[in-house]
Design an enzyme around this catalytic site. Sequence first.
Site, PDB file in Angstrom:
ATOM      1  N   HIS A  25       0.834  -1.207   0.000  1.00 19.54           N
ATOM      2  CA  HIS A  25       0.000   0.000   0.000  1.00 19.54           C
ATOM      3  C   HIS A  25       0.866   1.252   0.000  1.00 19.54           C
ATOM      4  O   HIS A  25       0.607   2.217  -0.723  1.00 19.54           O
ATOM      5  CB  HIS A  25      -0.896   0.040   1.245  1.00 19.54           C
ATOM      6  CG  HIS A  25      -1.890  -1.053   1.348  1.00 19.54           C
ATOM      7  ND1 HIS A  25      -1.810  -2.036   2.301  1.00 19.54           N
ATOM      8  CD2 HIS A  25      -3.004  -1.333   0.622  1.00 19.54           C
ATOM      9  CE1 HIS A  25      -2.837  -2.856   2.179  1.00 19.54           C
ATOM     10  NE2 HIS A  25      -3.569  -2.467   1.161  1.00 19.54           N
TER      11      HIS A  25
ATOM     12  N   LYS B 110      -0.926  -6.985  -7.984  1.00 23.11           N
ATOM     13  CA  LYS B 110      -1.337  -8.242  -7.349  1.00 23.11           C
ATOM     14  C   LYS B 110      -2.807  -8.535  -7.638  1.00 23.11           C
ATOM     15  O   LYS B 110      -3.190  -9.680  -7.865  1.00 23.11           O
ATOM     16  CB  LYS B 110      -1.104  -8.193  -5.835  1.00 23.11           C
ATOM     17  CG  LYS B 110      -1.485  -9.502  -5.131  1.00 23.11           C
ATOM     18  CD  LYS B 110      -1.180  -9.446  -3.650  1.00 23.11           C
ATOM     19  CE  LYS B 110      -2.177  -8.589  -2.918  1.00 23.11           C
ATOM     20  NZ  LYS B 110      -3.553  -9.203  -2.898  1.00 23.11           N
TER      21      LYS B 110
END
Length: 342
Positions: free
Chosen positions: A53, A185
């Site tokens: 993140h 991802k």
Amino acid sequence: MSVSVPDLSGSLSQSQIPVFTTIQDYRSWREKAFECKKTVGFVPTMGALHDGHLSLVQRSLVENELTVVSIFVNPTQFAPHEDLATYPHTLSQDLSLLSALRYRPLTPSDLLRTPSAVFLPSVKDIYPSGVSQDLSQQKGTFVEVKGYGEQMEGRSRPSFFRGVTTVVTKLFNIIQPTNAYFGQKDIQQALLLRRLVGDLHLSHPTPSRLHIIPTARDPTDGLALSSRNTYLSPAERQRAPAFYAALQSAARVWKTGASKREAIRHALELLEVAKKEGEKYGVEIRTDYVEMNDPDTFEELGDEQVQRPDGSPVILSGAVWFGRTRLIDNIILGNTDRAISK
């Protein structure tokens, strides 16, 4: 002219970053950003932040004058049997990690950049008609991208993308970002959202401003960083890198000119070896799927498909259970830029 923010009361006011808990307060702040002609980058998250993140936020700091991070655990992307109740909530730690991020532009006149705001809405604000994890009980407005959410992850999680596309549409309408950032991802999710913003003719962001950033991985064993990695027991965590290693092996076989069938067989065989090894330590490993798909249509490649001479991109992806934790990962074969750039 600077963009001002209100001081929030309560424990959240201790954050070094302004935290907006209502749509109205955030929109007042965003209007000032429009008036100041500031670019706004956006990173949507469900919290439990990790370096993956943070790499997205750091990219936004580099490319935008202001950066907004949302933290919202979206109930509609969890099926009734999935882990909504146990999804990790680490708000204090998340705010601390965000507060530590810095970027100083090369131009001396530009100020040091840090995350500008955190949007922390309630479920009631995001779903004013109420919400249920049970699809048949849901009421209100939902968004679907027909024909593109049933393959890959959508085959294993039928209601997942409906929940994702709905909540991200709402967040885009609220945040109105100049640029938005997603990790590779979740490659199908990111590509699906790029199609959504094009189909709906959104201006904030446009498809070319929805950026897909390479997957952040553990530097020692290559495991894709994920909030769900915290669910893994020590023994499961030790064996989880076998998943990415199997995908890498399939990628190498594919690049030698082997067919899709042969490449995937190679990955499945390695996962079977990992399964037997895990049994010695009480670790249950189950393969959900390993597949190759077209990045535009998400359709599966034919079994005899081989690498195309022009390097047309292919998504090699999979999902594997380690105990009760389901991990996903992918590798883009061929021309990566053609798959994720716009």
